[in-house]
Design an enzyme around this catalytic site. Structure first.
Site, short mmCIF file in Angstrom:
data_model
loop_
_atom_site.label_atom_id
_atom_site.label_comp_id
_atom_site.label_asym_id
_atom_site.label_seq_id
_atom_site.Cartn_x
_atom_site.Cartn_y
_atom_site.Cartn_z
N ASP A 114 39.83 5.18 52.54
CA ASP A 114 40.60 6.36 52.96
C ASP A 114 41.11 6.20 54.39
OD1 ASP A 114 40.20 7.63 50.56
OD2 ASP A 114 38.41 8.69 51.20
N HIS A 223 30.25 9.24 45.40
CA HIS A 223 30.92 8.18 44.65
C HIS A 223 29.92 7.36 43.84
CE1 HIS A 223 33.47 8.87 48.27
NE2 HIS A 223 34.42 8.90 47.37
N ASP A 415 34.15 -0.26 40.73
CA ASP A 415 35.58 -0.38 40.41
C ASP A 415 36.24 -1.63 40.98
OD1 ASP A 415 35.67 0.23 43.12
OD2 ASP A 415 37.34 1.63 42.93
N THR A 459 39.67 0.62 48.71
CA THR A 459 39.59 -0.14 49.96
C THR A 459 40.23 -1.51 49.82
OG1 THR A 459 37.52 0.98 50.52
CG2 THR A 459 38.01 -1.07 51.68
N THR A 511 31.58 -8.39 53.32
CA THR A 511 32.82 -7.86 52.75
C THR A 511 33.69 -9.03 52.33
OG1 THR A 511 34.11 -7.88 54.81
CG2 THR A 511 32.71 -5.94 54.40
N ASP A 572 28.72 -10.05 47.73
CA ASP A 572 29.71 -8.99 47.86
C ASP A 572 30.77 -9.16 46.77
OD1 ASP A 572 31.13 -6.78 49.37
OD2 ASP A 572 32.65 -8.35 49.37
#
Length: 591
Positions: A114, A223, A415, A459, A511, A572
């Protein structure tokens, strides 16, 4: 709780928005961009200008966000797919729909995707000459200050209070900076904690019980993120509340975000996460009030109870406290100000408003068209080779999707794999229809960036889009006549620098950056594409031993991330997906 769900065609967000507008006169829907805005806030409405409020985020939290569009609250929202941020284009469309000469305040929950998408939309609006301020809402106390120092607090129940109170402030004629100050004061003086009996059921996904029959969880996100801790046996409501309130009110150095004193004006919000009965929720609200009064000498000045910001059918509730005295000014006056937003308790619609729907049609508006850069870069590329490389990367993504989705189900919201596949499917369709301008390297990459932004969301979609947009600019600025490995190497480094302006993630934070930076650095060192792809794979593998510091995985308990110790740890998902994509590209390029 029941994990059964009605069958759907997968597209439930847009029909929901249309259904909301059908039962709430005064709302207009931009179908393609999944934007809902207050008709009276449009620039051509003829109404006196005021500061406009724009918000939004992933769907699945209804009535947030669209339910808070109305007089005295929000002016427009952009709705993403379930639990995924809307794209920058969607958000910009919402901003344009209610553009005001007095400026626009963007209200966004503090989640990585976001922040990236809404931040980029804000920058685009500023570049277009609009006055824009952005306030990020973070009120969660389940993560302490030390662990959450990089990502900050998650945006939970206080988001609704910001929508309502800032909306009323704007309706009173305050200037942009003043409305932003009111919104920030609500954020700074609010705290939230939630608890649940299980995770929610996401439409279109296979239902699964995460918690045992006799387990509950405190610190649940909205979430499906795992909470701070699980426990058993199931407590009474009174016992559960006695565990939750100390997290909001105890003066622990790591968790004391807001001080509350007796006789201060405090607002209590008891929020249904979607699956509690009204009977149980009302009972919980009374238990909470009694314990606040008896144990902490805090008498709530205002109490609201209901489903304000949910996690689909999550069987739990959240407690939000706002210190209105410390927030100062006219906070309670703005809180009490009437609104037509359906997600709030108080609604009013005039007969004139209803006349719009008497014709049987929901008001709709055309979508904001994407403005593609038509100026060629002069950097030529071979169309067929470019397309072949893209398709090979997409094939690799399809191959690893089940594993990536499994990893993300444990570490995030599940997702990541399907999001990557969605981007690949959109690109495959574009290649099939010859809509990508792959004969010009920069224009081709720009087209890919736009398609990724529109089709992926979340994201990862934002990160990919920002990187690709900067990569295209790097290619354009190279001055080369054709796309070469050297051109790509230099542009990749430029793109990584640009990406770092919009994310705090760095190597070691667990990440996709852990795969991307080694790839770029290997190219920069002249090691070649194959060695670079191997470096990306190695970087992804290293995340198995890392603790997440940013993104949703940073809120997940460490023991959840250790479920795959037999594989060497849980990697990740985003890094694994990117490494596979790069391997496909490099192999197809002949390295």
């Amino acid at each position: 709780m029941s994990h059964k769900q009605f069958k759907s065609d997968g597209n439930i967000v847009t029909p929901y928005l249309l259904g909301l507008a059908r039962s709430n006169p005064g709302l207009t829907v931009i179908k393609h961009d999944r934007v809902v805005f207050r008709t009276a806030s449009a620039p051509n409405s003829g109404n006196p200008p005021k500061v406009s409020l724009v918000s939004g985020g992933g769907s699945g939290h209804e009535p947030t966000h669209a339910g808070f569009v109305g007089e005295g609250a929000l002016d427009a929202i952009a709705a993403g797919a379930i639990f995924a941020s809307p794209s920058t284009k969607q958000i910009y469309s919402a901003i344009k729909a209610v553009e005001s000469p007095k400026g626009t305040l963007i209200i966004v929950k503090n989640y990585t995707g976001d922040i990236i998408h809404f931040g980029l939309a804000a920058e685009r609006a500023k570049a277009a000459g609009m006055k824009v301020e952005l306030v990020a809402v973070g009120d969660d106390v389940s993560v302490g200050k030390k662990k959450g120092s990089l990502v900050g607090r998650r945006g939970l129940g206080a988001t609704v209070l910001v929508h309502k109170i800032a909306g009323a402030a704007a309706s009173h004629g305050l200037e942009l900076a003043e409305v932003a100050e009111v919104a920030q004061s609500v954020v700074d003086n609010s705290v939230t904690i939630a608890a649940s009996l299980d995770h929610c059921t996401v439409p279109g996904h296979k239902p699964e019980a995460i918690l045992g029959e006799n387990e509950y969880e405190i610190g649940m996100g909205i979430h499906n993120e795992s909470g701070t801790y699980k426990s058993s046996p199931l407590p009474s409501i009174s016992e559960l509340v006695s565990q939750m309130l100390p997290l909001l009110l105890d003066e622990d150095e790591d968790r004391s975000y807001v001080k509350f004193e007796p006789k201060e004006d405090v607002v209590l919000m008891v929020n249904n996460m979607g699956g509690m009965s009204n009977l149980e929720l009302g009972y919980a609200a009374e238990v909470i009030s009694e314990q606040l009064i008896d144990k902490y000498q805090i008498v709530p000045k205002r109490t609201i109870t209901g489903a304000f910001i949910t996690a689909l059918n999550g069987p739990g509730f959240g407690i939000t406290l706002m210190n209105a005295s410390k927030a100062g000014g006219d906070i309670l006056k703005y809180f009490d100000y009437p609104t037509t937003a359906s997600g709030w308790n108080q609604m009013y619609h005039s007969a004139k408003d209803w006349e719009v729907l008497a014709k049987g049609q929901v008001p709709t508006a055309p979508s904001l068209k994407t403005l593609r850069n038509e100026k060629g870069s002069g950097v030529k590329a071979d169309y067929d080779t470019f397309a072949k490389i893209l398709l090979a990367g997409i094939a690799k993504i399809n191959e690893v999707e089940p594993k990536v989705t499994w990893y993300d189900t444990i570490a995030g919201d599940g997702d990541c794999g399907t999001t990557l596949v969605s981007g690949g499917e959109a690109l495959e369709e574009a290649i099939k229809n010859h809509t990508l301008r792959l004969e010009d390297a920069a224009l081709g990459i720009e087209d890919i960036a736009y398609m990724v932004e529109d089709s992926m969301g979340g994201t990862s979609g934002g990160l990919y889009s920002i990187y690709l947009s900067a990569l295209a600019q790097g290619v354009r600025d190279s001055g080369d006549k054709e796309l070469t490995a050297e051109t790509f190497k230099k542009a990749s480094n430029v793109a990584l620098d640009a990406l770092y302006k919009y994310t705090r993630a760095r190597p070691g934070y667990r990440t996709l950056i852990d795969a991307l930076q080694p790839f770029v650095e290997a190219l920069k060192a002249g090691k070649g594409p194959r060695a670079a792809a191997q470096a990306a794979y190695d970087g992804a593998e290293k995340t198995r031993k890392m603790d997440a510091l940013v993104g949703r995985a940073s809120y997940v308990a460490k023991e959840e991330l250790r479920k795959l110790d037999s594989e060497g740890g849980l990697p990740d998902p985003g890094a694994v997906g990117l490494a596979a994509l790069l391997d496909g590209f490099v192999t197809a390029a002949g390295y």
